[in-house]
Structures are given as structure tokens and as C-alpha cells.
Write an enzyme that holds these catalytic residues in place. Structure first.
Site, PDB file in Angstrom:
ATOM      1  N   GLU A 239      -3.846   2.188   2.683  1.00 49.57           N
ATOM      2  CA  GLU A 239      -3.458   1.765   4.217  1.00 49.57           C
ATOM      3  C   GLU A 239      -1.744   2.287   4.358  1.00 49.57           C
ATOM      4  O   GLU A 239      -1.089   1.881   3.485  1.00 49.57           O
ATOM      5  CB  GLU A 239      -3.439   0.452   4.826  1.00 49.57           C
TER       6      GLU A 239
ATOM      7  N   GLU B 243      -6.850  -6.162  -0.729  1.00 54.42           N
ATOM      8  CA  GLU B 243      -5.792  -6.679  -1.178  1.00 54.42           C
ATOM      9  C   GLU B 243      -5.899  -8.082  -1.740  1.00 54.42           C
ATOM     10  O   GLU B 243      -5.218  -9.121  -1.244  1.00 54.42           O
ATOM     11  CB  GLU B 243      -4.569  -6.768   0.254  1.00 54.42           C
TER      12      GLU B 243
END
Ligand SMILES: *[C@@H]1O[C@H](CO)[C@@H](O)[C@H](O)[C@H]1NC(C)=O
Ligand SMILES: *[C@@H]1O[C@H](CO)[C@@H](O)[C@H](O)[C@H]1NC(C)=O
Ligand SMILES: *[C@@H]1O[C@H](CO)[C@@H](O)[C@H](O)[C@H]1NC(C)=O
Ligand SMILES: *[C@@H]1O[C@H](CO)[C@@H](O)[C@H](O)[C@H]1NC(C)=O
Length: 488
Positions: free
Chosen positions: A269, A124
Site C-alpha cells: 500500500e 498489518e
């Protein structure tokens, strides 16, 4: 599942043999295996847990040698991550990138090795809360790692991805069809997606309806789950009944605006925490995860990609990680479908063959004993002890909305004492607290509030010393490189 040695695959894929032998991609459920735990299970125990649950895809946040060794010969496909902190080095030095690939990929891709399929460059890295500090480091690192994979003859087999948080894109009016990447990311996303496309890599995105709910009191509860909603989003002729589809299609639209309508997507995720905050509970976690699994398995896809579910979906996550930072919230240590010791928290059919989760086998616990506050003691001076205990050990279930929030003041103190005592491997001194603590052999758990017993951690020291060693080799390597360059 067909077990092929990766090397064979690399050789034979040229002859298209592999594509015939490997079953065609169907959306599969995998898991994230994070290791920021204060009570680590043996990696081999975790690999057995994966196999017992027929989980064949796992995502790792870094190339932990103990974890990768345990995965060797398991047939489990691995996505191995590079932490954001390494992007700068790997992007600025091709030698470092070569070394990373050699040590953390090539070394495992051997006969009977670990089946590494993806390298996740950064985690991320475009997250808004990082204030752009990693944004410009991603492409150089991607470029160098790709070149290193080519040099190692692995580029056809191991694909580079960059897991992005869903905050990389947005849409005006919350309409999925209006999805665009954040304006300051347009250029980098264009380049990244171009690279992914030319390399045959998917786009990896992390989607968290729980956080939408947690961050926004107005977010409709039932829109987060997969059970129908009284707040459907109508977007032209498309109707969205769950946050996942809406979010996913926002990405599909954003990719489409860059000219990559068909780019395959992996969910890196997704999950729901079970403790530590309001809305984070066992029931909600089970309903969300089960709804997600069935939704994916239905192969219905989403309105913008009908009948095309994501390539793979990695649940976040396998085990609770009691040593994670609580900066995002007190729920952060409770995302596991299993608790830290590999015990299922709720009933869940992963759609992989078993109807129920199977617990970890042969977990080696510390003795059945706990540290609690002495019944008779004057607890007026206990606040500091509690603070210190909870600053290192995990006390997040005590918070409002947590499973231990209602055990009273004395219960709170005992919980904190015990958490610390177990963290310290039941060292007798760690139950001292100036004479306020005592060891008991009676389980002090109350209702849903579970007082844990730690597990025996044998792996801790070997891995930390190994990391230090690896860095020394790298430093040496880089120095030699400089000497070489200077002497030219
Ligand atoms: C391999 O990965 C580990 C874990 O992220 C890291 O500590 C190590 O430095 C890496 N090796 C190299 C040569 O970069
Ligand atoms: C669990 O969380 C859900 C949704 O986040 C909420 O609606 C429900 O009331 C919670 N249940 C309990 C028992 O707190
Ligand atoms: C126990 O601790 C939690 C978390 O600090 C707090 O919210 C709660 O009010 C405490 N309970 C009592 C009875 O002090
Ligand atoms: C791990 O290493 C630390 C310091 O190097 C030592 O104090 C500790 O006892 C070791 N733990 C185990 C389980 O060997």
C-alpha cells in the site's frame, strides 16, 4: 500481457515453460481494491475500470465472492487477503485452513478463473496500535495456509505474504542504514522472513509518507514528495531526497540484519488522500502519486538497492471507501485515485500505457436529486439530526482542511442531510428530518464541495447472505471434524 491459464502454469512451470512465456518481472503498478463503501459500484464495472486503465494487478482485503467472480477471466493478477479476525481460526485448525483455501483460492483457479498469485495472511497484523493481539497468530496461520496450498497443489503458483506496516521497523537517528525490526518483533520477523525466503515469497510492506507528515508537525513537507527537498537525509555516502526511499532502505537494512539482504520487496500500500484533513488535497495526492509512479518507472531503485525497484507497487487505493472507520483520521475515506463512483479525481499517468486515467463506464446513478435543509426553516433543533445523519453517512469533507469546510452552517446541514439521503438510496422518508429537509433537483454543490448522488447498489444483499451461508458450512465442517476425531 500473455494470458496463461494458471493450471497450465502449475503443470508447465516444472518444465520451465512458464518462465519463458511470462514476461520477466518488471516493477508494475497495481491497486488496492477495498470495498468498504456505502455506494458500491458493481464489481463488473470496477473490473472494466481496471482493464480500461490497463491495471493488471489488484490487491483485495478479503475473498469477496462477488469481486472474485467479476475478476474471473479478466487476466488480472490477484493478491487476496485474509482479515486479521480470521487468523486465530485458521492458525488453530488445519481443516479451516483447507476449507479457506478450497473455497477462496482453489475454486477460482480454474480455466477462465481468477488469477490468484498471492494470499496475504493478515493485514498489518503487527501494527503497534493492535497492541500485539495478532502477533502470535500470524505464523500458525501462515503454516496452515501453506500446508493447505501444498495439498491443493497450488504452493508453486500461489505465494503467501504478510503485509506489514512500516511501523514494524525503525532506525536510530532516522538513518536508513540503521534500520532494524522493532525489538519485540525480532523473533517473529526472523521466523517469518525465513519462511518467506524458503518459499520464494517477497516481503510486503505498506509505506505512508502522508501519515508521517500528518502525525508529526515537524516532518518536512517537501521530503514527502519526489520533487527534491531542502531537508535531504545524509546517511554515510548516501543522500536521501524523499521519504519513500528512506523508508524503503530502512526495511532493506532491517532485512539485511536478519541475513536477507536480497529479499524481494513488494509495496502493498502507498498513496495520498485527497480530502478530509489539512495536507490531504487533490494537488498533493496527484503530485505524490505521479512522483511515485515516475520514480518507480525510472528503475533507479534506492541507494541500498540501486537499479532494483520494488517488485510491484500497489497504490492505495482504487476507489474511495466512504464506510471506512475514521479512527485514523477524517482523510481515511478519501484515498482513492477515483472517487467512489469511479470518476478520476485528478490527472495521473500510471505508466501502464494510458496518459490519463479513464473513468468508469456505465455507472448507474440514482436520479439527479438531492436532500437539503429547507430555506425557511428554523434550524435551532437541527444539531441532533445532523449528528445522527453524519454518524451513519459520510460527512468527513466538512472537517477543517476538507473540501466542504467553508460552506457555512446551513451548507453543513444540507451536506449532512444529502449524505444521509443518498446512503438511504433516496428513500423519501430519509429526507424528512422532522420537516426540516426537502428534495431538490438543483445540484447544491458549491465550488469544490461536491454534493454526491448515490449509485444503484445491486450487489449488497446477495453477498451478505452468501457469507452467512459460508459460515454455516464451515461450522458444520468443523463439527464433523470433531466428531471424527472423538470417534477415533
Ligand atoms: C472465504 O473468505 C471470505 C471473505 O473473507 C470469508 O467470509 C469466508 O469465511 C472464507 N471461507 C472460508 C471457508 O473460510
Ligand atoms: C495541499 O497539501 C499540501 C501538502 O500536504 C500543502 O502543502 C498544500 O498547501 C495543500 N494545498 C491546499 C490548497 O490546501
Ligand atoms: C461546519 O462543520 C464543520 C465540521 O463539523 C465545522 O468545522 C465548521 O465550523 C462548520 N461550519 C459552520 C459555519 O458552522
Ligand atoms: C436488503 O436486505 C434488507 C434486509 O434483509 C432489506 O431490508 C433491504 O430492502 C434489501 N435491499 C435490497 C436492495 O434488496
Amino acid at each position: 500481457m500473455l494470458m496463461l491459464q494458471p493450471r497450465f502454469c502449475v503443470v508447465f512451470s516444472l518444465l520451465f515453460l512458464c518462465w519463458v512465456l511470462v514476461p520477466m518481472a518488471e516493477s508494475a503498478i497495481g491497486v488496492n481494491w477495498g470495498t468498504l463503501s456505502s455506494h458500491r459500484l458493481k464489481p463488473s464495472t470496477v473490473v472494466d475500470l481496471l482493464r480500461d486503465n490497463k491495471i493488471s494487478k489488484v490487491k483485495l482485503f478479503e475473498a469477496d465472492p462477488d469481486v472474485l467472480k467479476a475478476l474471473m477471466g479478466s487476466g488480472i493478477q490477484v493478491m487476496v487477503g485474509i482479515p486479521n479476525e480470521m487468523l486465530s481460526l485458521l492458525g488453530s485448525s488445519s481443516v479451516a485452513a483447507d476449507f479457506w483455501v478450497r473455497q477462496n483460492v482453489s475454486a477460482y483457479i480454474t480455466k477462465g478463473g481468477a488469477d490468484i498469485r498471492y494470499v496475504a495472511v493478515g493485514n498489518e497484523p503487527f501494527l503497534t496500535s493492535y497492541n500485539g493481539q495478532f502477533v502470535n497468530l500470524v505464523l500458525p496461520a501462515v503454516t496452515n495456509i501453506q500446508q493447505s496450498l501444498v495439498k491443493a497443489n497450488l504452493a508453486g503458483y500461489v505465494k503467501i505474504v504478510v503485509p506489514c506496516n512500516a511501523d514494524a521497523y525503525e532506525s536510530s537517528g532516522g538513518l536508513p542504514s540503521q534500520g532494524v525490526f522493532r525489538s519485540e518483533l525480532t523473533q517473529i520477523m526472523t521466523q517469518l522472513v525465513q519462511f518467506l525466503n524458503s518459499n520464494g515469497s517477497p516481503f510486503v510492506v505498506n509505506i505512508y509518507p502522508f501519515l508521517s507528515l500528518y502525525d508529526n508537525g515537524d516532518f518536512p513537507q517537501d521530503y514527502a514528495f519526489f520533487q527534491g527537498t531542502s531537508h535531504a537525509v545524509t546517511d554515510g555516502s548516501n543522500v536521501y531526497t524523499n521519504a519513500f526511499d528512506g523508508n524503503y532502505d530502512t526495511l532493506v537494512a532491517a532485512l539485511g540484519k536478519l541475513g536477507y539482504n536480497q529479499m524481494p520487496i513488494i509495496i502493498g500500500e502507498i498513496g495520498w488522500p485527497s480530502d478530509g484533513a489539512v495536507g490531504a488535497n487533490i494537488t498533493a495526492a496527484r503530485v505524490f502519486n505521479q512522483g511515485l509512479v515516475y520514480h518507480i518507472a525510472s528503475n533507479k531503485g534506492t541507494p541500498l538497492r540501486p537499479n532494483t525497484p520494488p517488485m510491484d507497487v500497489y497504490l492505495f487505493e482504487l476507489l474511495d471507501e466512504g464506510a471506512k472507520s475514521t479512527l485514523p483520521g477524517n482523510f481515511e475515506r478519501h484515498w482513492g485515485i477515483f472517487s467512489f463512483d469511479g470518476q478520476a479525481k485528478y490527472s495521473l499517468n500510471l505508466g501502464l500505457g494510458n496518459k490519463e486515467l479513464r473513468n468508469a463506464r456505465n455507472v448507474e446513478y440514482l436520479p439527479s436529486r438531492w436532500c437539503v435543509a429547507k430555506p425557511s426553516s428554523d434550524l435551532t433543533n437541527v444539531v441532533n439530526h445532523m449528528k445522527i445523519a453524519c454518524s451513519v453517512a459520510d460527512c468527513t469533507t466538512l472537517n477543517y482542511g476538507g473540501s466542504c469546510n467553508e460552506i457555512g452552517e446551513k451548507g453543513n446541514i444540507s451536506y449532512a442531510f444529502n449524505s444521509y439521503y443518498q446512503l438511504r438510496m433516496q428513500d423519501s422518508q430519509s429526507c424528512e428530518f422532522d420537516g426540516l429537509g426537502m428534495v431538490t433537483f438543483l445540484d447544491p454543490s458549491i465550488g469544490d464541495c461536491h454534493f454526491l448522488v448515490g449509485v444503484i447498489d445491486k450487489g449488497l444483499n446477495s453477498s451478505s447472505s452468501q457469507t452467512t451461508y459460508q459460515w454455516w458450512v464451515l461450522v458444520l465442517f468443523l463439527n464433523l471434524h470433531w466428531i471424527f476425531l472423538l470417534s477415533m
